[in-house]
Design a protein around this motif. Structure first.
Motif, PDB file in Angstrom:
ATOM      1  N   LYS A 263      -0.194  -0.527  20.262  1.00  0.00           N
ATOM      2  CA  LYS A 263       1.048  -1.308  20.430  1.00  0.00           C
ATOM      3  C   LYS A 263       1.176  -2.325  19.291  1.00  0.00           C
ATOM      4  CE  LYS A 263       4.325  -2.323  23.496  1.00  0.00           C
ATOM      5  NZ  LYS A 263       5.242  -1.256  23.876  1.00  0.00           N
ATOM      6  N   ILE A 264       0.085  -3.043  19.026  1.00  0.00           N
ATOM      7  CA  ILE A 264       0.105  -4.047  17.951  1.00  0.00           C
ATOM      8  C   ILE A 264       0.400  -3.357  16.619  1.00  0.00           C
ATOM      9  CG2 ILE A 264      -1.346  -5.614  16.590  1.00  0.00           C
ATOM     10  CD1 ILE A 264      -2.867  -6.269  19.230  1.00  0.00           C
ATOM     11  N   LYS A 265      -0.313  -2.265  16.349  1.00  0.00           N
ATOM     12  CA  LYS A 265      -0.117  -1.572  15.060  1.00  0.00           C
ATOM     13  C   LYS A 265       1.340  -1.139  14.898  1.00  0.00           C
ATOM     14  CE  LYS A 265      -4.633   0.511  14.141  1.00  0.00           C
ATOM     15  NZ  LYS A 265      -5.425   1.723  14.231  1.00  0.00           N
ATOM     16  N   ASP A 266       1.899  -0.544  15.963  1.00  0.00           N
ATOM     17  CA  ASP A 266       3.288  -0.046  15.898  1.00  0.00           C
ATOM     18  C   ASP A 266       4.267  -1.178  15.609  1.00  0.00           C
ATOM     19  OD1 ASP A 266       2.320   2.397  16.471  1.00  0.00           O
ATOM     20  OD2 ASP A 266       3.026   2.470  18.553  1.00  0.00           O
ATOM     21  N   GLN A 267       4.101  -2.259  16.364  1.00  0.00           N
ATOM     22  CA  GLN A 267       5.068  -3.359  16.234  1.00  0.00           C
ATOM     23  C   GLN A 267       4.956  -4.026  14.865  1.00  0.00           C
ATOM     24  OE1 GLN A 267       6.521  -5.401  19.253  1.00  0.00           O
ATOM     25  NE2 GLN A 267       6.252  -3.729  20.705  1.00  0.00           N
ATOM     26  N   ILE A 268       3.717  -4.183  14.382  1.00  0.00           N
ATOM     27  CA  ILE A 268       3.533  -4.818  13.066  1.00  0.00           C
ATOM     28  C   ILE A 268       4.125  -3.913  11.987  1.00  0.00           C
ATOM     29  CG2 ILE A 268       1.796  -5.522  11.333  1.00  0.00           C
ATOM     30  CD1 ILE A 268       1.883  -7.521  13.592  1.00  0.00           C
ATOM     31  N   TYR A 269       3.909  -2.627  12.143  1.00  0.00           N
ATOM     32  CA  TYR A 269       4.440  -1.709  11.134  1.00  0.00           C
ATOM     33  C   TYR A 269       5.977  -1.743  11.126  1.00  0.00           C
ATOM     34  CZ  TYR A 269       5.237   2.180   8.100  1.00  0.00           C
ATOM     35  OH  TYR A 269       5.677   2.937   7.045  1.00  0.00           O
ATOM     36  N   LYS A 270       6.554  -1.725  12.336  1.00  0.00           N
ATOM     37  CA  LYS A 270       8.029  -1.747  12.430  1.00  0.00           C
ATOM     38  C   LYS A 270       8.605  -3.001  11.777  1.00  0.00           C
ATOM     39  CE  LYS A 270       9.111   0.841  16.537  1.00  0.00           C
ATOM     40  NZ  LYS A 270       8.848   0.649  17.927  1.00  0.00           N
ATOM     41  N   LYS A 271       7.991  -4.127  12.046  1.00  0.00           N
ATOM     42  CA  LYS A 271       8.537  -5.407  11.579  1.00  0.00           C
ATOM     43  C   LYS A 271       8.200  -5.679  10.109  1.00  0.00           C
ATOM     44  CE  LYS A 271       9.945  -9.783  12.196  1.00  0.00           C
ATOM     45  NZ  LYS A 271      11.262 -10.231  12.547  1.00  0.00           N
ATOM     46  N   TYR A 272       6.932  -5.399   9.709  1.00  0.00           N
ATOM     47  CA  TYR A 272       6.492  -5.828   8.375  1.00  0.00           C
ATOM     48  C   TYR A 272       6.128  -4.678   7.437  1.00  0.00           C
ATOM     49  CZ  TYR A 272       5.903 -10.361  10.729  1.00  0.00           C
ATOM     50  OH  TYR A 272       6.103 -11.516  11.434  1.00  0.00           O
ATOM     51  N   SER A 273       6.175  -3.437   7.914  1.00  0.00           N
ATOM     52  CA  SER A 273       5.723  -2.267   7.137  1.00  0.00           C
ATOM     53  C   SER A 273       4.275  -2.427   6.659  1.00  0.00           C
ATOM     54  CB  SER A 273       6.628  -2.016   5.919  1.00  0.00           C
ATOM     55  OG  SER A 273       7.923  -1.803   6.349  1.00  0.00           O
ATOM     56  N   ILE A 274       3.472  -3.074   7.481  1.00  0.00           N
ATOM     57  CA  ILE A 274       2.044  -3.243   7.163  1.00  0.00           C
ATOM     58  C   ILE A 274       1.234  -2.383   8.132  1.00  0.00           C
ATOM     59  CG2 ILE A 274       0.097  -4.883   7.356  1.00  0.00           C
ATOM     60  CD1 ILE A 274       2.018  -7.073   6.364  1.00  0.00           C
ATOM     61  N   ILE A 275       0.284  -1.635   7.570  1.00  0.00           N
ATOM     62  CA  ILE A 275      -0.615  -0.852   8.440  1.00  0.00           C
ATOM     63  C   ILE A 275      -1.887  -1.667   8.658  1.00  0.00           C
ATOM     64  CG2 ILE A 275      -1.919   1.305   8.694  1.00  0.00           C
ATOM     65  CD1 ILE A 275       0.137   2.603   6.778  1.00  0.00           C
ATOM     66  N   LEU A 276      -2.056  -2.180   9.855  1.00  0.00           N
ATOM     67  CA  LEU A 276      -3.265  -2.981  10.135  1.00  0.00           C
ATOM     68  C   LEU A 276      -4.499  -2.085  10.178  1.00  0.00           C
ATOM     69  CD1 LEU A 276      -2.199  -5.522  12.930  1.00  0.00           C
ATOM     70  CD2 LEU A 276      -2.601  -5.975  10.503  1.00  0.00           C
ATOM     71  N   GLN A 277      -5.577  -2.569   9.581  1.00  0.00           N
ATOM     72  CA  GLN A 277      -6.854  -1.833   9.592  1.00  0.00           C
ATOM     73  C   GLN A 277      -7.779  -2.450  10.642  1.00  0.00           C
ATOM     74  OE1 GLN A 277      -7.281   0.791   7.580  1.00  0.00           O
ATOM     75  NE2 GLN A 277      -5.267   0.417   6.652  1.00  0.00           N
ATOM     76  N   GLU A 278      -8.439  -1.587  11.394  1.00  0.00           N
ATOM     77  CA  GLU A 278      -9.329  -2.104  12.430  1.00  0.00           C
ATOM     78  C   GLU A 278     -10.640  -2.614  11.823  1.00  0.00           C
ATOM     79  OE1 GLU A 278      -9.819   0.763  15.625  1.00  0.00           O
ATOM     80  OE2 GLU A 278      -7.661   1.198  15.566  1.00  0.00           O
ATOM     81  N   GLU A 279     -11.070  -3.758  12.317  1.00  0.00           N
ATOM     82  CA  GLU A 279     -12.389  -4.288  11.919  1.00  0.00           C
ATOM     83  C   GLU A 279     -13.477  -3.752  12.847  1.00  0.00           C
ATOM     84  OE1 GLU A 279     -12.669  -8.584  11.453  1.00  0.00           O
ATOM     85  OE2 GLU A 279     -14.711  -8.547  12.246  1.00  0.00           O
ATOM     86  N   ILE A 280     -13.125  -3.546  14.089  1.00  0.00           N
ATOM     87  CA  ILE A 280     -14.119  -3.085  15.067  1.00  0.00           C
ATOM     88  C   ILE A 280     -14.582  -1.661  14.750  1.00  0.00           C
ATOM     89  CG2 ILE A 280     -13.405  -4.513  17.025  1.00  0.00           C
ATOM     90  CD1 ILE A 280     -11.716  -2.043  17.917  1.00  0.00           C
ATOM     91  N   LYS A 281     -15.768  -1.335  15.241  1.00  0.00           N
ATOM     92  CA  LYS A 281     -16.297   0.031  15.125  1.00  0.00           C
ATOM     93  C   LYS A 281     -16.108   0.716  16.469  1.00  0.00           C
ATOM     94  CE  LYS A 281     -18.127  -0.400  11.009  1.00  0.00           C
ATOM     95  NZ  LYS A 281     -17.600   0.360   9.896  1.00  0.00           N
ATOM     96  N   ARG A 282     -15.536   1.919  16.408  1.00  0.00           N
ATOM     97  CA  ARG A 282     -15.344   2.657  17.670  1.00  0.00           C
ATOM     98  C   ARG A 282     -16.434   3.695  17.844  1.00  0.00           C
ATOM     99  NH1 ARG A 282      -9.459   3.336  19.685  1.00  0.00           N
ATOM    100  NH2 ARG A 282      -8.236   1.897  18.393  1.00  0.00           N
ATOM    101  N   TRP A 283     -16.967   3.761  19.051  1.00  0.00           N
ATOM    102  CA  TRP A 283     -17.893   4.841  19.412  1.00  0.00           C
ATOM    103  C   TRP A 283     -17.192   5.688  20.459  1.00  0.00           C
ATOM    104  CZ3 TRP A 283     -23.440   2.344  20.241  1.00  0.00           C
ATOM    105  CH2 TRP A 283     -23.859   1.774  19.031  1.00  0.00           C
ATOM    106  N   GLU A 284     -16.887   6.937  20.075  1.00  0.00           N
ATOM    107  CA  GLU A 284     -16.079   7.768  20.990  1.00  0.00           C
ATOM    108  C   GLU A 284     -16.840   8.987  21.444  1.00  0.00           C
ATOM    109  OE1 GLU A 284     -12.804   7.894  18.250  1.00  0.00           O
ATOM    110  OE2 GLU A 284     -11.662   6.551  19.527  1.00  0.00           O
TER     111      GLU A 284
END
Ligand SMILES: Cc1cc2nc3c(=O)[nH]c(=O)nc-3n(C[C@H](O)[C@H](O)[C@H](O)COP(=O)(O)OP(=O)(O)OC[C@H]3O[C@@H](n4cnc5c(N)ncnc54)[C@H](O)[C@@H]3O)c2cc1C
Length: 284
Positions: A263-284
């Motif tokens: 949700k955050i990524k989508d909204q930031i991209y829509k408003k600012y055209s910025i693709i946020l990069q995740e700092e966290i590490k995902r274990w899936e």
């Protein structure tokens, strides 16, 4: 799979090993208390495994984690002075290092006070705070590669960038730090700590900042500008105190946090055209 006494028999829930208190069971969970254990473990498992520090930068699936999880234990937690350097084992909590610095009036990692981390995790992530990174105090590290080879790397041989080190494929075993006489260390530490407590959210479990900042923007500032603080999905919520933190109000699931991240990524991209990069590490 059992490796002598090394494999823990009981079922291990990784939610007990992550600061955000999310994570399913580990199919294979090994604690290596010493070099022998570690060598034994890695020679018996697939080289593709997860290495666990204090779990403060991790978002782990609620499903069974099939990749083996390895944690450094007892003999990797120590501090000793050696030839004007401070040698510190990789599973030593940062809080032990800070206590040692305070008792011996040593400065060099003061700004990091309060980060819930092991030394291995700090170096792997090149953690930083208030303009100071762990790599700035680092002289060299001992690492084991995933085939069991051990070597010492000088700081100049390692690439450190914002929240990145070239050591993420290795097992950091120990580090040697150059610290210096501390001035009024007690005061500095208490100032950094109160600054941290006032800015970050320590009231609920989290994995710290979810997204990386850049030179141009602070991710928290952008998220806040879209008034996303307080947005909730299940028991996961964008912190009211720090927009770049997602907190666990009690029984948050991986998918709840993932939903908020998307949700955050989508909204930031829509408003600012910025693709946020995740700092966290995902274990899936
Ligand atoms: C409340 C809070 C505040 C935070 N504040 C900050 C902050 O100010 N600055 C900041 O940079 N971060 C911050 N963080 C994030 C986190 O604490 C850091 O990224 C920390 O360095 C993670 O250390 P860890 O031991 O918990 O590693 P883990 O979260 O367990 O692991 C993180 C990564 O490091 C790897 N790793 C762990 N140990 C080793 C090892 N021995 N050898 C090789 N790789 C290893 C893991 O495999 C994983 O890829 C914060 C987190 C929380 C919850």
């Amino acid at each position: 799979m059992s490796l002598g006494g090394i494999k823990l028999d009981k079922k291990i829930s990784l939610s007990n090993y992550t600061s955000i208190k999310i994570g399913g069971e580990a199919k294979y969970f090994y604690i290596a208390d010493n070099f022998n254990d570690l060598g034994n473990i890695i020679s018996n498992i697939d080289s593709d495994f997860y290495l666990l520090g204090k779990g403060s930068n991790l978002l782990v699936t609620d499903n069974l984690v099939k990749k083996p999880v390895v944690k450094l234990g007892r003999d990797f937690s120590y501090l000793r002075e050696k030839e004007n350097l401070l040698e510190i084992g990789a599973s030593t909590p940062l809080s032990f290092l800070i206590k040692y610095c305070l008792e011996n009036n040593l400065s060099g990692v003061d700004n990091l006070v309060g980060i819930p981390a092991t030394i291995g995790g700090l170096i792997a992530m090149n953690a930083s705070s208030f303009g100071q990174s762990i790599s700035s105090a680092l002289v060299e590290v001992d690492v084991m590669d995933k085939r069991g080879g051990i070597k010492t790397l000088k700081r100049e041989e390692i690439t450190f960038k914002y929240r990145f080190s070239s050591l993420q494929e290795d097992i950091i075993l120990a580090a040697r730090l150059k610290l210096f006489s501390g001035g009024n260390l007690k005061l500095k530490l208490s100032e950094f700590l109160s600054e941290r407590l006032s800015r970050q959210d320590f009231n609920f479990p989290s994995c710290g900042s979810v997204f990386k900042n850049s030179l141009e923007f602070s991710a928290g500032f952008l998220i806040d500008s879209l008034q996303l603080k307080g947005l909730r999905r299940g028991d996961a919520q964008i912190s009211q105190r720090h927009a770049n933190f997602i907190i666990n109000l009690g029984a948050a699931k991986y998918n709840d946090v993932d939903y908020l991240i998307q949700k955050i990524k989508d909204q930031i991209y829509k408003k600012y055209s910025i693709i946020l990069q995740e700092e966290i590490k995902r274990w899936e």
